[in-house]
Design a protein around this motif. Structure first.
Motif, PDB file in Angstrom:
ATOM      1  N   LEU A  61       0.733  -1.380   0.185  1.00 28.61           N
ATOM      2  CA  LEU A  61      -0.198  -0.007  -0.232  1.00 28.61           C
ATOM      3  C   LEU A  61       0.828   1.333   0.107  1.00 28.61           C
ATOM      4  N   LYS A  62       2.465   1.638   0.622  1.00 33.21           N
ATOM      5  CA  LYS A  62       2.895   2.791   0.781  1.00 33.21           C
ATOM      6  C   LYS A  62       3.352   3.110  -1.190  1.00 33.21           C
ATOM      7  N   LYS A  63       3.826   1.764  -1.531  1.00 32.45           N
ATOM      8  CA  LYS A  63       4.191   1.790  -2.753  1.00 32.45           C
ATOM      9  C   LYS A  63       3.130   1.911  -3.963  1.00 32.45           C
ATOM     10  N   GLU A  64       1.551   1.716  -3.648  1.00 27.71           N
ATOM     11  CA  GLU A  64       0.886   1.989  -4.361  1.00 27.71           C
ATOM     12  C   GLU A  64       0.855   3.065  -3.818  1.00 27.71           C
ATOM     13  N   GLN A  91       2.773   6.000  -3.206  1.00 28.00           N
ATOM     14  CA  GLN A  91       3.572   6.906  -3.773  1.00 28.00           C
ATOM     15  C   GLN A  91       3.741   6.935  -5.637  1.00 28.00           C
ATOM     16  N   ILE A  92       3.189   5.748  -5.919  1.00 29.34           N
ATOM     17  CA  ILE A  92       2.897   6.207  -7.334  1.00 29.34           C
ATOM     18  C   ILE A  92       1.375   6.786  -7.482  1.00 29.34           C
ATOM     19  N   LYS A 152      -4.144   8.667  -3.319  1.00 32.43           N
ATOM     20  CA  LYS A 152      -2.961   8.867  -2.471  1.00 32.43           C
ATOM     21  C   LYS A 152      -3.258   8.675  -0.764  1.00 32.43           C
ATOM     22  N   LEU A 153      -4.944   9.615  -0.183  1.00 24.56           N
ATOM     23  CA  LEU A 153      -5.530   9.283   0.693  1.00 24.56           C
ATOM     24  C   LEU A 153      -6.541   8.414   0.825  1.00 24.56           C
ATOM     25  N   THR A 154      -6.627   7.213   0.481  1.00 36.33           N
ATOM     26  CA  THR A 154      -7.151   5.944   0.248  1.00 36.33           C
ATOM     27  C   THR A 154      -6.032   4.907   0.675  1.00 36.33           C
ATOM     28  N   ALA A 155      -4.534   5.048   0.052  1.00 32.08           N
ATOM     29  CA  ALA A 155      -4.214   4.185  -0.058  1.00 32.08           C
ATOM     30  C   ALA A 155      -3.482   4.510   1.990  1.00 32.08           C
ATOM     31  N   GLN A 156      -3.780   5.608   2.124  1.00 37.73           N
ATOM     32  CA  GLN A 156      -3.274   6.490   3.511  1.00 37.73           C
ATOM     33  C   GLN A 156      -3.727   5.208   4.348  1.00 37.73           C
ATOM     34  N   LYS A 157      -5.272   5.883   4.180  1.00 39.71           N
ATOM     35  CA  LYS A 157      -6.081   5.461   5.391  1.00 39.71           C
ATOM     36  C   LYS A 157      -6.277   3.948   5.436  1.00 39.71           C
TER      37      LYS A 157
END
Length: 175
Positions: free
Chosen positions: A143-146, A148-149, A156-161
């Motif tokens: 998820l962190k890689k996703e 970042q890209i 980016k907010l969805t991935a962080q959540k």
């Protein structure tokens, strides 16, 4: 002196040969049978047999048990001297001590077996937890890689959540 009953047993009409009884044929003696209930993991009943022959020598309880397979042919009252009663009490206490030692040993083995089962269960749980934690770490890394890209802010907010949710689950599993 206390009064007890005297039983005579008939070995001559017994269908089977019980060779351990041969030395006792024609002899007298005294015996005492006491029932005990021992409270361990479960209540356990035990009978303790203490016996002496006419020379007041101890007779093995396993041999006495064989006598009970014979027919009793007569029952008469008999006086038991205090000395004989004391001897039977001493034998009984010796057999009770042996019985309690056997029960304690068996309970010790049972306890050790249960501890081994608990240790195995705990080790399985630890292995399972390590696998689960590794899976959370791997998912967080992906998820962190996703994140970042990701090209736009909502992605980016969805991935962080998702990372925060997985991190919270990982922390709960770790605790």
């Amino acid at each position: 002196m206390s009064e007890h009953t005297l039983n005579s047993y008939d070995y001559s009409h017994n269908d089977s040969i019980i060779s351990v009884l041969d030395p006792l044929v024609g002899k007298n003696g005294a015996l005492k049978v006491t029932s005990y209930t021992v409270a361990t993991f479960e209540a356990e009943d035990a009978s303790v047999i203490s016996a002496v022959d006419e020379k007041e020598e101890s007779v093995d309880p396993e041999i006495i048990k064989k006598i009970f397979s014979l027919s009793a042919v007569s029952v008469t009252p008999r006086q038991v001297t205090p000395e004989l009663h004391k001897k039977l009490e001493g034998l009984e206490q010796r057999f009770v001590s042996t019985l309690f030692a056997q029960i304690a040993e068996r309970n010790g083995r049972y306890f050790d077996d249960e501890i081994d089962k608990l240790d195995s269960w705990a080790e399985d749980k630890r292995r399972s937890l390590k696998i689960q934690l590794k899976e959370y770490d791997d998912q967080i890394m992906v998820l962190k890689k996703e994140g970042q890209i990701a090209l736009n802010l909502p992605e980016k907010l969805t991935a962080q959540k998702k990372i925060r949710d997985l991190d919270a689950k990982r922390n709960v599993a770790w605790k």
